[in-house]
Design a protein around this motif. Structure first.
Motif, PDB file in Angstrom:
ATOM      1  N   LYS A 285     -23.074   5.940  -9.091  1.00 54.69           N
ATOM      2  CA  LYS A 285     -22.089   5.451  -8.080  1.00 54.69           C
ATOM      3  C   LYS A 285     -21.593   3.999  -7.711  1.00 54.69           C
ATOM      4  O   LYS A 285     -20.430   3.535  -7.323  1.00 54.69           O
ATOM      5  CB  LYS A 285     -22.743   5.657  -6.793  1.00 54.69           C
ATOM      6  CG  LYS A 285     -23.073   6.673  -6.650  1.00 54.69           C
ATOM      7  CD  LYS A 285     -23.933   6.605  -4.798  1.00 54.69           C
ATOM      8  CE  LYS A 285     -23.457   8.614  -4.466  1.00 54.69           C
ATOM      9  NZ  LYS A 285     -24.436   8.432  -2.820  1.00 54.69           N
TER      10      LYS A 285
ATOM     11  N   ASP B 176     -19.410   1.685  -9.403  1.00 54.93           N
ATOM     12  CA  ASP B 176     -18.086   0.935  -9.849  1.00 54.93           C
ATOM     13  C   ASP B 176     -17.141   0.768 -10.922  1.00 54.93           C
ATOM     14  O   ASP B 176     -17.419  -0.779 -11.304  1.00 54.93           O
ATOM     15  CB  ASP B 176     -16.814   0.259  -8.666  1.00 54.93           C
ATOM     16  CG  ASP B 176     -15.838   0.262  -9.003  1.00 54.93           C
ATOM     17  OD1 ASP B 176     -15.066   0.938  -9.527  1.00 54.93           O
ATOM     18  OD2 ASP B 176     -14.558  -0.930  -8.049  1.00 54.93           O
TER      19      ASP B 176
ATOM     20  N   SER C 205     -14.328   0.836 -12.650  1.00 55.80           N
ATOM     21  CA  SER C 205     -12.763   0.247 -12.962  1.00 55.80           C
ATOM     22  C   SER C 205     -13.020  -0.433 -13.866  1.00 55.80           C
ATOM     23  O   SER C 205     -11.622  -1.205 -14.310  1.00 55.80           O
ATOM     24  CB  SER C 205     -12.578   0.775 -11.327  1.00 55.80           C
ATOM     25  OG  SER C 205     -12.333  -0.474 -10.442  1.00 55.80           O
TER      26      SER C 205
END
Length: 124
Positions: free
Chosen positions: A13, A15, A17
């Motif tokens: 989970k 992030d 990005s």
């Protein structure tokens, strides 16, 4: 092992990005330097010493390998980087510490970083 499944879920989970090449290189540099590397090696040596004197079984070794592989695959799919090997090593260390009932404040902070959705590096 429920705890390891929960930790794997936390890893999934994160992030990813912002995990571009420069960010990943910075993480790896901070992991390869003191204090992180020094502490990681200290804990690894202590856990390995306990494994040698503990009833660490072939079944434990197989389970540890499966956990390491899962962690590696999460990072390899998300980042496609060598960071996957580092995270895999962390998850192997965490699993072995649980099996050997090894406790350490630094290791607790390493685990907490994953629980909080961060790849641990640098000062924990």
């Amino acid at each position: 092992m429920d705890f390891m499944d929960q930790l794997m879920d936390c890893l999934s989970k994160i992030d990813y990005s912002t995990f571009d090449e420069a960010y990943i290189d910075g993480l790896i540099d901070r992991r390869d330097s003191a204090p992180f590397d020094t502490e990681w090696c200290r804990v690894d040596a202590a856990v390995n010493a306990m494994k040698n004197g503990h009833a660490y079984t072939d079944e434990n070794a197989e389970e540890q390998e499966k956990i390491r592989e899962k962690a590696f695959m999460v990072l390899a799919q998300k980042t496609g980087s060598e960071l996957a090997g580092y995270v895999s090593d962390d998850f192997g260390l965490i699993y072995d510490s649980i099996v050997c009932n090894y406790r350490d404040n630094w290791l607790d902070r390493l685990i907490e970083a994953y629980k909080n959705g961060r790849i641990p590096a640098g000062e924990l």
